[in-house]
Design an enzyme around this catalytic site. Structure first.
Site, mmCIF file in Angstrom:
data_model
loop_
_atom_site.group_PDB
_atom_site.id
_atom_site.type_symbol
_atom_site.label_atom_id
_atom_site.label_comp_id
_atom_site.label_asym_id
_atom_site.label_seq_id
_atom_site.Cartn_x
_atom_site.Cartn_y
_atom_site.Cartn_z
ATOM 1 N N LYS A 195 1.125 -1.156 0.183
ATOM 2 C CA LYS A 195 -0.071 -0.012 -0.018
ATOM 3 C C LYS A 195 0.939 1.257 -0.116
ATOM 4 O O LYS A 195 2.042 1.073 0.030
ATOM 5 C CB LYS A 195 -1.105 -0.076 1.269
ATOM 6 C CG LYS A 195 -0.059 -0.143 2.558
ATOM 7 C CD LYS A 195 -1.223 -0.541 3.475
ATOM 8 C CE LYS A 195 -0.517 -0.786 4.827
ATOM 9 N NZ LYS A 195 -1.135 -0.251 6.155
ATOM 10 N N CYS A 211 14.596 24.364 2.496
ATOM 11 C CA CYS A 211 13.524 25.264 1.647
ATOM 12 C C CYS A 211 12.732 24.107 0.968
ATOM 13 O O CYS A 211 12.906 22.881 1.284
ATOM 14 C CB CYS A 211 14.403 25.927 0.631
ATOM 15 S SG CYS A 211 15.623 27.099 1.258
ATOM 16 N N TYR A 240 16.768 31.040 4.346
ATOM 17 C CA TYR A 240 15.590 31.554 5.059
ATOM 18 C C TYR A 240 15.696 31.970 6.606
ATOM 19 O O TYR A 240 16.034 31.050 7.275
ATOM 20 C CB TYR A 240 14.165 30.949 4.716
ATOM 21 C CG TYR A 240 13.786 30.962 3.489
ATOM 22 C CD1 TYR A 240 13.452 32.019 2.694
ATOM 23 C CD2 TYR A 240 13.608 29.808 2.992
ATOM 24 C CE1 TYR A 240 12.939 32.112 1.332
ATOM 25 C CE2 TYR A 240 12.911 29.889 1.756
ATOM 26 C CZ TYR A 240 12.815 30.767 0.789
ATOM 27 O OH TYR A 240 12.231 30.895 -0.313
ATOM 28 N N ASP A 266 12.842 23.181 -2.082
ATOM 29 C CA ASP A 266 13.148 22.635 -3.163
ATOM 30 C C ASP A 266 14.916 22.353 -3.025
ATOM 31 O O ASP A 266 15.450 21.662 -3.828
ATOM 32 C CB ASP A 266 13.195 23.279 -4.490
ATOM 33 C CG ASP A 266 11.713 23.595 -4.688
ATOM 34 O OD1 ASP A 266 10.783 22.698 -4.794
ATOM 35 O OD2 ASP A 266 11.554 24.843 -4.914
ATOM 36 N N ARG A 310 -8.891 -0.646 15.708
ATOM 37 C CA ARG A 310 -9.177 -0.173 14.476
ATOM 38 C C ARG A 310 -10.416 -0.687 13.900
ATOM 39 O O ARG A 310 -11.591 -0.486 14.200
ATOM 40 C CB ARG A 310 -7.948 -0.164 13.595
ATOM 41 C CG ARG A 310 -7.641 0.698 12.625
ATOM 42 C CD ARG A 310 -6.196 0.712 12.117
ATOM 43 N NE ARG A 310 -5.806 -0.546 11.274
ATOM 44 C CZ ARG A 310 -4.655 -0.514 10.762
ATOM 45 N NH1 ARG A 310 -3.627 0.287 10.969
ATOM 46 N NH2 ARG A 310 -4.296 -1.775 10.009
ATOM 47 N N HIS A 340 -5.128 -8.182 12.832
ATOM 48 C CA HIS A 340 -3.813 -7.325 12.912
ATOM 49 C C HIS A 340 -3.523 -7.038 14.262
ATOM 50 O O HIS A 340 -4.189 -6.593 15.275
ATOM 51 C CB HIS A 340 -4.137 -6.116 12.213
ATOM 52 C CG HIS A 340 -2.958 -5.230 11.523
ATOM 53 N ND1 HIS A 340 -2.076 -5.930 11.061
ATOM 54 C CD2 HIS A 340 -2.876 -3.821 11.839
ATOM 55 C CE1 HIS A 340 -1.168 -4.806 10.885
ATOM 56 N NE2 HIS A 340 -1.567 -3.798 11.340
ATOM 57 N N ARG A 373 1.844 -11.386 6.165
ATOM 58 C CA ARG A 373 1.648 -10.065 5.707
ATOM 59 C C ARG A 373 2.544 -9.196 5.581
ATOM 60 O O ARG A 373 2.158 -8.066 6.175
ATOM 61 C CB ARG A 373 -0.016 -9.655 5.764
ATOM 62 C CG ARG A 373 -1.133 -10.292 5.458
ATOM 63 C CD ARG A 373 -2.375 -9.344 5.814
ATOM 64 N NE ARG A 373 -2.345 -8.643 7.114
ATOM 65 C CZ ARG A 373 -2.841 -8.972 8.303
ATOM 66 N NH1 ARG A 373 -3.566 -10.120 8.363
ATOM 67 N NH2 ARG A 373 -2.722 -8.371 9.172
HETATM 68 C C1 PLP Z 1 -3.633 -4.858 7.852
HETATM 69 C C2 PLP Z 1 -2.235 -4.808 7.836
HETATM 70 N N1 PLP Z 1 -1.451 -5.793 7.253
HETATM 71 C C3 PLP Z 1 -0.091 -6.033 7.241
HETATM 72 C C4 PLP Z 1 0.620 -4.635 7.349
HETATM 73 C C5 PLP Z 1 1.966 -4.612 7.000
HETATM 74 O O1 PLP Z 1 2.654 -4.394 8.264
HETATM 75 P P1 PLP Z 1 4.474 -4.288 8.239
HETATM 76 O O2 PLP Z 1 4.681 -3.308 7.172
HETATM 77 O O3 PLP Z 1 4.593 -3.859 9.723
HETATM 78 O O4 PLP Z 1 4.851 -5.502 8.018
HETATM 79 C C6 PLP Z 1 -0.166 -3.500 7.505
HETATM 80 C C7 PLP Z 1 0.704 -2.280 7.418
HETATM 81 O O5 PLP Z 1 0.310 -1.354 8.159
HETATM 82 C C8 PLP Z 1 -1.376 -3.405 7.832
HETATM 83 O O6 PLP Z 1 -2.240 -2.569 7.888
#
Ligand code: PLP
Length: 377
Positions: A45, A316, A271, A318, A143, A171, A227
């Site tokens: 993601k 700054c 700046y 850039d 969550r 999770h 995951r």
């Molecule tokens: C639902 C879920 N699974 C897996 C992950 C992967 O987590 P990580 O990057 O800590 O391995 C995330 C990331 O935040 C997540 O939200």
């Protein structure tokens, strides 16, 4: 978004760029697979944690991932458009109106709310076809997720309809703390639910829970699939949970000096003129600023000529300025390393994260779109 392969570019024509080592991603996914012996869902993601979603997904699949996980349906659709054909799970919210596209593009969604699921059913019935889904269970993350006690009836209610629940997951909130009792409690809540579902013949086929931290710290939570996100990019989930030395960081951030000048004593730099030279000082300019995701704070360092040099004056949008007295030979065009190695020195993402009082995740996710991503094969 820029995405270029090193073989196809003249690196000298860039003033700043990210180097993404696709072999590191392949290697890291393969390490997770070897370690756990289960299927890997590469979590890519937020533009693949800033590394570029499509190349990251491709490399992850080449390394052995069978799934990619994203936060939003738009990310999954973009991967499909880019030709990524592995299984895709949207880990977060999917608007009901997107369900037809999820069905057509074979994108799996997460279910965490009965009312929302009801809307999905309506869209699925109108569209035709089967929506694949994984149920997300709240075991302590605070969550998204169904409460465990509501899951059995929820699953029963979906039987025979157009939503096929093929997976169930949770999770962790504290898996980056090795031996955390909190995580053990989450695992036991989840296991109790799985037992109940098993005895009622309701258990979905694929069970998963482990993020990178749990891949390292909680083998009992590997289930059928893991995951990881952070680890596949070669980043440690927290200082207490380091990665093995066989994981490799995938990202380096580089730039070139675009100006070098000696200023006389008493010259204000940037700046607000908050930095004032205390004698003749060689000051370099690097073409990076907060518009690139660099932080507008004091006390930052980069590498020039294999040495650490200080960023001086205000960052700054850039540009920012470097104190080059330590590297008198530095000249316009020389390489600057913000993250990565040069000579014997290394600035890790974790070092940058510590200076910014944050975590490595935020550093890489904040790297601006305008930074060209150069992919090393
Ligand atoms: C639902 C879920 N699974 C897996 C992950 C992967 O987590 P990580 O990057 O800590 O391995 C995330 C990331 O935040 C997540 O939200």
């Amino acid at each position: 978004m820029w995405g270029l392969y090193l073989a196809a570019v003249d690196i000298n024509s860039y003033s700043t760029w990210l180097e993404i080592d696709l072999n590191a991603i392949r290697n890291n996914v393969a390490k997770v697979k070897d370690l756990t012996g289960v299927e890997v869902m590469a979590v890519i993601k937020a533009n693949g944690y800033g590394h570029g979603a499509r190349p990251a997904a491709q490399a992850a699949v080449q390394g052995g991932a069978t799934w990619c996980g994203v936060a939003r349906i738009e990310e999954a659709l973009a991967l499909r458009r880019a030709g990524i054909s592995c299984r895709l799970l949207v880990l977060g919210y999917t608007p009901p109106s997107k369900i037809p596209e999820a069905i057509d593009q074979q994108i799996t969604v997460s279910l965490f709310d009965p009312e929302l699921t009801h809307s999905y059913l309506e869209f699925a019935r109108i569209n035709g076809g089967i929506l694949k889904a994984h149920v997300k269970v709240e075991t302590g993350m605070g969550r998204l997720g169904m409460l465990p006690e509501d899951v059995p009836d929820f699953l029963k209610s979906l039987r025979g309809g157009p939503i096929h629940v093929e997976g169930i997951f949770t999770h962790f909130a504290q898996a980056d703390e090795p031996q955390s009792d909190y995580t053990r409690r989450q695992i036991s809540i989840f296991n109790r639910l799985l037992d109940e579902l098993r005895s009622a013949d309701l258990k979905p086929q694929i069970v998963h829970a482990a993020n990178s931290a749990a891949v390292i710290n909680f083998p009992e939570a590997w289930y059928d699939l893991v995951r990881p996100g952070d680890a596949i990019f070669g980043m440690a989930p927290s200082p207490q949970t380091p990665l093995g030395s066989d994981f490799r960081p995938a990202l380096a951030w580089k730039a070139r000096l675009i100006s070098v000048r000696t200023y006389p004593k008493g010259s204000g730099i940037s700046y607000g003129s908050r930095y004032v030279t205390s004698g003749n000082e060689r000051i370099g300019v690097m073409p990076i600023g907060y518009g690139d995701g660099y932080r507008r704070i004091d006390n930052q360092q980069v590498l020039v000529g294999g040495k650490r040099v200080n960023v001086v004056g205000r960052v700054c949008m850039d540009q920012c300025m470097l104190q080059l007295d330590e590297v008198p030979e530095a000249k316009v065009g020389d390489e600057v390393v913000l993250i990565g190695s040069q000579g014997d020195e290394t600035i890790s993402v974790d070092e940058v994260a510590a200076r910014w009082s944050t975590i490595n995740y935020e550093v890489v996710c904040g790297l601006a779109d305008r930074l060209p991503r150069i992919y090393l094969e």
